[in-house]
Design an enzyme around this catalytic site. Sequence first.
Site, PDB file in Angstrom:
ATOM      1  N   CYS A 142       0.853  -1.197   0.000  1.00 12.20           N
ATOM      2  CA  CYS A 142       0.000   0.000   0.000  1.00 12.20           C
ATOM      3  C   CYS A 142       0.886   1.244   0.000  1.00 12.20           C
ATOM      4  O   CYS A 142       1.704   1.430   0.898  1.00 12.20           O
ATOM      5  CB  CYS A 142      -0.916  -0.001   1.219  1.00 12.20           C
ATOM      6  SG  CYS A 142      -1.853   1.525   1.415  1.00 12.20           S
ATOM      7  N   CYS A 179       0.451   3.441   3.183  1.00  7.92           N
ATOM      8  CA  CYS A 179       1.086   2.812   4.353  1.00  7.92           C
ATOM      9  C   CYS A 179       2.602   3.015   4.283  1.00  7.92           C
ATOM     10  O   CYS A 179       3.235   3.279   5.317  1.00  7.92           O
ATOM     11  CB  CYS A 179       0.737   1.332   4.431  1.00  7.92           C
ATOM     12  SG  CYS A 179      -0.924   0.986   5.070  1.00  7.92           S
ATOM     13  N   ASP A 211      -0.167  16.650  -1.582  1.00  8.86           N
ATOM     14  CA  ASP A 211      -0.412  15.794  -2.747  1.00  8.86           C
ATOM     15  C   ASP A 211       0.678  16.046  -3.790  1.00  8.86           C
ATOM     16  O   ASP A 211       1.063  17.184  -4.050  1.00  8.86           O
ATOM     17  CB  ASP A 211      -1.797  16.092  -3.336  1.00  8.86           C
ATOM     18  CG  ASP A 211      -2.262  15.008  -4.290  1.00  8.86           C
ATOM     19  OD1 ASP A 211      -3.237  14.307  -3.963  1.00  8.86           O
ATOM     20  OD2 ASP A 211      -1.647  14.860  -5.391  1.00  8.86           O
ATOM     21  N   HIS A 265      -4.634   1.118   8.272  1.00  8.00           N
ATOM     22  CA  HIS A 265      -5.072   0.915   6.890  1.00  8.00           C
ATOM     23  C   HIS A 265      -6.575   0.653   6.845  1.00  8.00           C
ATOM     24  O   HIS A 265      -7.059  -0.345   7.365  1.00  8.00           O
ATOM     25  CB  HIS A 265      -4.325  -0.249   6.231  1.00  8.00           C
ATOM     26  CG  HIS A 265      -4.741  -0.449   4.807  1.00  8.00           C
ATOM     27  ND1 HIS A 265      -4.125   0.200   3.753  1.00  8.00           N
ATOM     28  CD2 HIS A 265      -5.750  -1.177   4.268  1.00  8.00           C
ATOM     29  CE1 HIS A 265      -4.731  -0.139   2.629  1.00  8.00           C
ATOM     30  NE2 HIS A 265      -5.729  -0.978   2.917  1.00  8.00           N
ATOM     31  N   ASN A 293     -12.630  10.029  -2.523  1.00  7.03           N
ATOM     32  CA  ASN A 293     -13.083   9.228  -3.657  1.00  7.03           C
ATOM     33  C   ASN A 293     -13.188   7.773  -3.224  1.00  7.03           C
ATOM     34  O   ASN A 293     -12.361   7.291  -2.441  1.00  7.03           O
ATOM     35  CB  ASN A 293     -12.103   9.362  -4.826  1.00  7.03           C
ATOM     36  CG  ASN A 293     -12.053  10.772  -5.378  1.00  7.03           C
ATOM     37  OD1 ASN A 293     -13.072  11.448  -5.446  1.00  7.03           O
ATOM     38  ND2 ASN A 293     -10.870  11.231  -5.750  1.00  7.03           N
ATOM     39  N   HIS A 330      -6.259   3.325   0.087  1.00  9.68           N
ATOM     40  CA  HIS A 330      -6.078   3.609   1.522  1.00  9.68           C
ATOM     41  C   HIS A 330      -6.857   4.894   1.757  1.00  9.68           C
ATOM     42  O   HIS A 330      -6.562   5.917   1.096  1.00  9.68           O
ATOM     43  CB  HIS A 330      -4.581   3.754   1.841  1.00  9.68           C
ATOM     44  CG  HIS A 330      -4.260   4.029   3.284  1.00  9.68           C
ATOM     45  ND1 HIS A 330      -3.355   3.275   4.010  1.00  9.68           N
ATOM     46  CD2 HIS A 330      -4.695   4.995   4.131  1.00  9.68           C
ATOM     47  CE1 HIS A 330      -3.258   3.756   5.247  1.00  9.68           C
ATOM     48  NE2 HIS A 330      -4.059   4.815   5.336  1.00  9.68           N
ATOM     49  N   HIS A 355      -8.316   8.303   2.260  1.00 13.07           N
ATOM     50  CA  HIS A 355      -7.660   9.614   2.344  1.00 13.07           C
ATOM     51  C   HIS A 355      -8.672  10.696   2.058  1.00 13.07           C
ATOM     52  O   HIS A 355      -9.570  10.523   1.231  1.00 13.07           O
ATOM     53  CB  HIS A 355      -6.472   9.714   1.385  1.00 13.07           C
ATOM     54  CG  HIS A 355      -6.774   9.322  -0.031  1.00 13.07           C
ATOM     55  ND1 HIS A 355      -6.880   8.002  -0.427  1.00 13.07           N
ATOM     56  CD2 HIS A 355      -6.997  10.068  -1.137  1.00 13.07           C
ATOM     57  CE1 HIS A 355      -7.159   7.949  -1.722  1.00 13.07           C
ATOM     58  NE2 HIS A 355      -7.246   9.197  -2.174  1.00 13.07           N
TER      59      HIS A 355
HETATM   60  P1  5GP Z   1      -7.441   9.436  -5.268  1.00 13.98           P
HETATM   61  O1  5GP Z   1      -7.402   9.555  -6.766  1.00 13.98           O
HETATM   62  O2  5GP Z   1      -7.234   7.998  -4.843  1.00 13.98           O
HETATM   63  O3  5GP Z   1      -8.615  10.062  -4.625  1.00 13.98           O
HETATM   64  O4  5GP Z   1      -6.228  10.293  -4.729  1.00 13.98           O
HETATM   65  C1  5GP Z   1      -4.914   9.812  -4.683  1.00 13.98           C
HETATM   66  C2  5GP Z   1      -4.038  11.020  -4.617  1.00 13.98           C
HETATM   67  O5  5GP Z   1      -2.749  10.588  -4.235  1.00 13.98           O
HETATM   68  C3  5GP Z   1      -3.880  11.756  -5.953  1.00 13.98           C
HETATM   69  O6  5GP Z   1      -4.328  13.093  -5.801  1.00 13.98           O
HETATM   70  C4  5GP Z   1      -2.395  11.658  -6.258  1.00 13.98           C
HETATM   71  O7  5GP Z   1      -1.873  12.833  -6.828  1.00 13.98           O
HETATM   72  C5  5GP Z   1      -1.804  11.379  -4.888  1.00 13.98           C
HETATM   73  N1  5GP Z   1      -0.580  10.610  -4.932  1.00 13.98           N
HETATM   74  C6  5GP Z   1      -0.354   9.475  -5.650  1.00 13.98           C
HETATM   75  N2  5GP Z   1       0.884   9.007  -5.413  1.00 13.98           N
HETATM   76  C7  5GP Z   1       1.452   9.869  -4.529  1.00 13.98           C
HETATM   77  C8  5GP Z   1       2.738   9.901  -3.903  1.00 13.98           C
HETATM   78  O8  5GP Z   1       3.606   9.059  -4.108  1.00 13.98           O
HETATM   79  N3  5GP Z   1       2.972  10.936  -3.051  1.00 13.98           N
HETATM   80  C9  5GP Z   1       2.037  11.891  -2.791  1.00 13.98           C
HETATM   81  N4  5GP Z   1       2.373  12.873  -1.938  1.00 13.98           N
HETATM   82  N5  5GP Z   1       0.799  11.879  -3.357  1.00 13.98           N
HETATM   83  C10 5GP Z   1       0.527  10.879  -4.219  1.00 13.98           C
HETATM   84 ZN    ZN Z   2      -2.524   1.440   3.547  1.00 17.30          ZN
END
Ligand code: 5GP
Ligand code: ZN
Length: 112
Positions: free
Chosen positions: A3, A6, A29, A45, A85, A96, A98
Amino acid sequence: MDCLFCAIIKGDIPSSKVYEDDNCYAFLDINPQAPTHVLVVPKAHIASADEINAENSQTVANIFKVIPEIASQLGLGDGYRIVTNIGENGCQSVKHLHFHILGGKKLSENMA
Ligand code: 5GP
Ligand code: ZN
């Protein structure tokens, strides 16, 4: 379990920390969609908001208790948006739980 968040919480993958306590971790982000874009994750988690239940809901409550402190720290006094989301149709890319904190400008009225 493999993950990404994690691994970020453990420090195995670097991140820009905004806030941390025993329960949650907040970081910038990597691909910001607003001038301020922070992710707040429970240290435990939980796959998504669809997995919130009686056993883990206190963790989520604690996150919502500290989000106003994080928003204040980020200078979001003019308002902000909290987004989570869920699953395929919700375009969740990291499994995970968020909460996105988005702010620093007048956001789009379109949420979908
Ligand atoms: P989701 O699309 O699942 O709602 O949001 C995941 C978020 O995680 C995205 O906005 C993406 O830019 C962010 N993200 C993905 N990988 C990483 C990473 O390695 N580091 C950071 N800081 N953010 C990440
Ligand atoms: Zn996790």
